[in-house]
Every structure is written in C-alpha cells, then in structure tokens.
Scaffold this active site. Structure first.
Site: not given
Ligand code: MSP
Length: 539
Positions: A24, A21, A133, A158, A155, A310, A313, A130
């Site tokens: 990311h 989304h 997380c 979440h 959590c 935040k 999905k 969690c």
């Molecule tokens: N797999 C772990 C990271 C491992 S790194 C060794 C993870 N993955 S994630 O897919 O959940 O998130 C990846 C990145 O996307 C993180 O930097 C997270 O902060 C970012 N974001 C996910 N949702 C977000 C928002 N709503 N806003 C901004 N960034 C966000 O965590």
C-alpha cells in the site's frame, strides 16, 4: 499571468480491514513523488488519498473483533492509515473516507441521477463473489482448490473459496458501454498505461461487458440506495466515486463546486494492476453514463512480491512500512522502491538489496558527495562560497550533464517512468563524483595556497568547488520530490535559501542553469544526509 495548470492525482482508497503494509505504501509513495514533482514545476496540484470503508470485507473484520464497522474503521483510520502518511512524508491535499457525509450525499445524488436517466434497473444476480476482492467473478476467473480446499472454486488473487450469491439486485447497464470504451481507448492511447495494462483492458472489454450488479440487500454496511433503502450500494461503485465526490461533484457549497470545475477531470488515477478493470472499464462507463468527462489516465503499477506472490496481510507476508523506515528513514524507503523497481512492473523486496543500494547510492554516492563539497568549502574558504574563475571544458561538460538530467527526468515523470526519472537524476550524482575525482581540488589547493595560508578566488580550486556546489544545488531541486528530507538538509547546507529562496519554489525548468549561487553564500557541513547503517539482521 495565466493560472498555473492544475494537476489532480489520486491513489486508490485503501480498505480499512487491516493496517497498511509496504505494498500500500508503494502506491502512496509513488503518488507523492509524482505530485511533488508537479508542485516543483510550480503547477496547481491536488493529491487525493483516503480509505474505502464499506462492504463485507470490512464488516466481517469488524464483527470478528466484536466492534461495529464504524468503530473499526474509525480506529484503523486514526491509528494506522492517517499516521502512515506522516511516516512516509506523503503531502496529500485531502483525505476522503467513504463514511463521511460529503461522500455519502454526493454518491446518492450520482446514483439517483443514473437511475433517473434509466441507466439502472432491478434484476437478479446469481454467481460467485470474492469478498477479498469485493468482486463478482466469472466462472472462468476461478481456479480449482487442492488439498483441504479440494472441490472448491478459489479466487486466484486471494486463494480462498468464492461465495455463491443469488440475490435480487439493481443493475447498471454497463453492457451498453463496451463499444464506446473501446473507441475511447483507441482514440486515447495513453488513457490506460503502461502498454501491458492497456492491452489487458482492450482485450477484456473486447469480449463484451455484462451489466453490473450494483446493490446488495443481504447486509447493510454501505450507502443506502436512495429509492430503495433495503439495498446498499455495491462497495466498488461507492469507492470509485470518491475521486469525484472528494473533488466536489454534486456539492451544494459553491466553493466546492468551483473546486470540481477546477480539478475535474482527474489527470492520473494511480492504481495497482489488481484493480485495473474497475478503474479502466467500470469507472469510465459510470462517468459516460452520467455524461461527465473521463480522467486523462489510469496507470497500473506492479506488485511487490514475496516468494513470487503478491505481498499481502492475508497471506501473512505483509511488512509494515515502519519496519523499514525505523532503520533506514523515509527518504531511503521512497528512493529504494521507486529506483529499484521499474514502475509498472512487479518487483521483489529484499533487505540485502535495500541495504546495498542505501550504502552504495545514498550514503556513498550522494550523501558523501554533499559532505565532501561542504567540508572543502569550510576548510579552504571558511564556509563562504568563493568566486569561480572561467569555466573549462570540464565545467561545461558537467553543466551539460545537469541540463540533460533535468530534461530527461522531467520527460520520464510525464511517462510515469519513475525509475527512469531517478536514474536520470543519478547521472548527475555520478558525473559530479567523477568530476571531483578528475579535477582533484585538493591538489589545486596545494599549488594555489598563498604564503599566508589562504586560498585564492577565481582559481581552479574555487571554480571546482563552486561548480560542484552548483551541481548539488541542481540535485537538491531534482531530488526534493523523491527524498524531501535529505534535499531540504542539502539546501540548508548550501545556504541556498538566502540568495535563491525556498527549495519548494525552485522551478524544475530553470534548475540546470549553473552560476546561481553568488560568491559569499554561507555553506555549512551539516549532519550526514545518509549515515552508515549496519547490515540488518534477517527479519
Ligand atoms: N479499496 C480498494 C481500492 C478502491 S479504489 C476506488 C483496494 N484497496 S486495497 O487496500 O486492497 O489496495 C489498495 C492499493 O494497494 C492497490 O493499488 C493495490 O494494488 C495496492 N497494493 C496492495 N498490495 C500490494 C502489493 N503487494 N504490491 C503493490 N501494491 C499493492 O483495492
């Protein structure tokens, strides 16, 4: 000549439990703009991104879809995570998947080494976890459920109940590193940035660190622990190591080993603030234990919020990048999120705000400027850039704005103040628009036009058009990292490639010097850089 300095930047590796989304995409786009800027400085850049594929979260999603975790991960990587990089115009140098043999082998070498050093011991763990997380929680981290979840511990990220674990696990002696970490934060004030993130980490580690459970034996979707294959490695330990394994740590191939020597330590780990502790406490402790150099900086950006929470999905608030890019294009996506939100703070996305900035800043402010200048060179000089006359105070003032924009933007990039960097560049967009309005080349054209209907070289009309074209050239160079498609189209329209070479080869440092486009350069008016877009209907 000395080798160009290396600049190695990483994004987090993304969980493949779901499709990307815009939260990311935000991390990826920021990483891409920073690395493109360093490339534009002609540095030796390495930009790593990838996917985090092990652990219960991915395993359960796969189960729910009736496929194996490997099948699920393969599908999501090929159908979603790799394609989104192209959609965003991200120019990554490598893409690591944690299920690749190169990663698995090197991770096993790393943990065997820690084990041999006495940094890992067998113990038992009992406490909340969690899966969202993939994190062991402390009781103090949790919030009380209400309504249907009355009596449950949730959590806070979440909003879902944690699971109680009671397992025999292997532990990493992380508690031994709290003092050394604090000393490192103290001695390296920019190791964790921005300041809010640094403060959070210092206060977290000041309370002391517990040893970390790093293995699980109740499921098998992970990297086997080499000395006890009834356990798989804790997914975060596995995931954090990607930054080093992808660079070539514990590689057997000499070329890969040489790459590790060149790239390590990483310059910046860009992360969202939700995963700061893993990167700024656990990861450096792992590296200390292995006696490897620490990355130079962990930078935590904020969250994209929806309704004050935040975007995610799992809460059904995710917006896919395509939903925006199909209408506005990738350049506008990149520009908007980095311009509208102070990098390091949270921000809310709104369609109205996106449309308003697109129209005012990209279409009217920048795109229109570029097309007006090209149109006038076409109309008055048949598209051949004239020779400028002597500059007046107005031309010198615009050159000063350009020089300041370059210096300020360059410095802002080093602080990862991406919004400030773009704002600095935009001072030149605005000053050039103001310059054109004041110098009114269309008025000069009326007084300077010859009896044969041609316009002179070296007069005010010529000087103003050449100066505006120079300002646009500077903008193409400075905006190339941010809006690569429009910048390339502008470079093309200015005919700059013939006299000056490829846009990517233009160093930032020299960009501001006016007087580089020779008389006769062929300027053409191409398609509008940012065509008008109707106000989008509420999505
Ligand atoms: N797999 C772990 C990271 C491992 S790194 C060794 C993870 N993955 S994630 O897919 O959940 O998130 C990846 C990145 O996307 C993180 O930097 C997270 O902060 C970012 N974001 C996910 N949702 C977000 C928002 N709503 N806003 C901004 N960034 C966000 O965590």
């Amino acid at each position: 000549p000395d080798a160009a300095p290396t600049f190695y930047l990483t994004t987090p590796i993304y969980y493949v439990n779901d499709a990307p989304h815009i939260g990311h995409a935000y991390t990826t786009v920021a990483a891409d703009v920073i690395t493109r800027w360093h490339r534009q400085r002609q540095e030796d850049v390495w930009f790593l991104t990838g996917t985090d594929e092990h652990g219960q979260k991915v395993m359960r999603t796969a189960q729910a879809h009736g496929v194996t975790p490997q099948q699920w991960a393969d599908r999501l990587v090929e159908e979603s995570w790799k394609p989104v990089l192209a959609t965003l115009d991200a120019a990554n140098d490598d893409f690591i998947r944690t299920t690749e043999p190169r990663h698995i082998e090197r991770v096993q070498a790393f943990i065997q080494d820690l084990y041999d050093r006495g940094e890992i011991y067998a113990g038992s763990y009992e406490g909340p976890y969690c899966v969202g997380c993939e994190e062991y929680k402390l009781p103090g981290d949790l919030v009380d459920g209400t309504g249907e979840l009355e009596g449950e511990k949730l959590c806070p990220i979440h909003g879902r109940p944690v699971e109680m674990l009671a397992e025999q696990n292997y532990f990493f002696r992380m508690s031994a590193y709290a003092e050394r970490l604090l000393a490192h934060y103290e001695a390296n004030p920019t190791f964790v940035q921005p300041a809010s993130a640094r403060n959070e980490i210092v206060s977290f580690v000041s309370q002391g660190l517990a040893d970390l459970s790093i293995s699980r034996s109740t499921f098998d979707w992970g990297i086997p622990i080499p000395w006890d294959t009834s356990h798989v490695l804790y997914v975060w330990f596995d995931a954090l190591l990607n930054y080093a394994t992808a660079a070539g740590l514990h590689a057997t191939d000499p070329a890969e080993q040489a790459r590790f020597e060149r790239l390590w330590p990483a310059d910046v780990h860009l992360v969202g603030k939700d995963i700061l502790r893993f990167h700024a406490a656990i990861w450096p402790a792992m590296l200390m234990a292995a006696e490897l150099p620490l990355p130079r900086q962990v930078f935590a950006h904020g969250w994209l919020l929806v309704g004050g929470e935040k975007m995610s999905k799992s809460k059904l608030t995710g917006i896919a990048p395509d939903q925006i890019i199909d209408t506005f294009g990738s350049d506008a996506f990149r520009y908007y999120f980095l311009r509208a939100i102070a990098f390091g703070q949270d921000g809310s996305f709104s369609w109205e705000d996106l449309h308003a900035r697109y129209t005012a800043e990209l279409a009217n402010g920048f795109g229109n400027l570029a097309s007006r200048v090209a149109a006038m060179v076409g109309r008055y000089y048949d598209g051949a850039l004239p020779a400028a006359g002597a500059p007046t105070a107005a031309e010198d003032a615009l050159a000063d704005v350009a020089a300041r924009a370059v210096a300020d933007a360059d410095a802002a990039i080093d602080r990862l103040a991406l919004h400030e960097a773009i704002a600095a560049v935009w001072t030149l967009v605005e000053a050039t628009n103001g310059y054109l309005t004041e110098q009114a080349p269309w008025s000069a054209a009326k007084t300077e036009v010859g009896v044969d209907g041609t316009y002179p070289q070296g007069g005010r009309l010529a000087t103003v058009l050449v100066t505006s074209a120079e300002a646009l050239r500077v903008l193409a160079v400075l905006l190339h990292p941010v809006i690569p498609r429009a910048a390339a189209a502008l470079w093309e329209s200015l005919g700059a490639e013939v006299p000056l070479g490829a846009l990517a080869a233009q160093p930032v440092s020299g960009a501001a010097a006016f007087g580089t486009l020779p008389a006769g350069t062929v300027v053409t008016k191409g398609a509008s850089l940012f065509p008008r877009i109707e106000e989008p209907a509420e999505q």
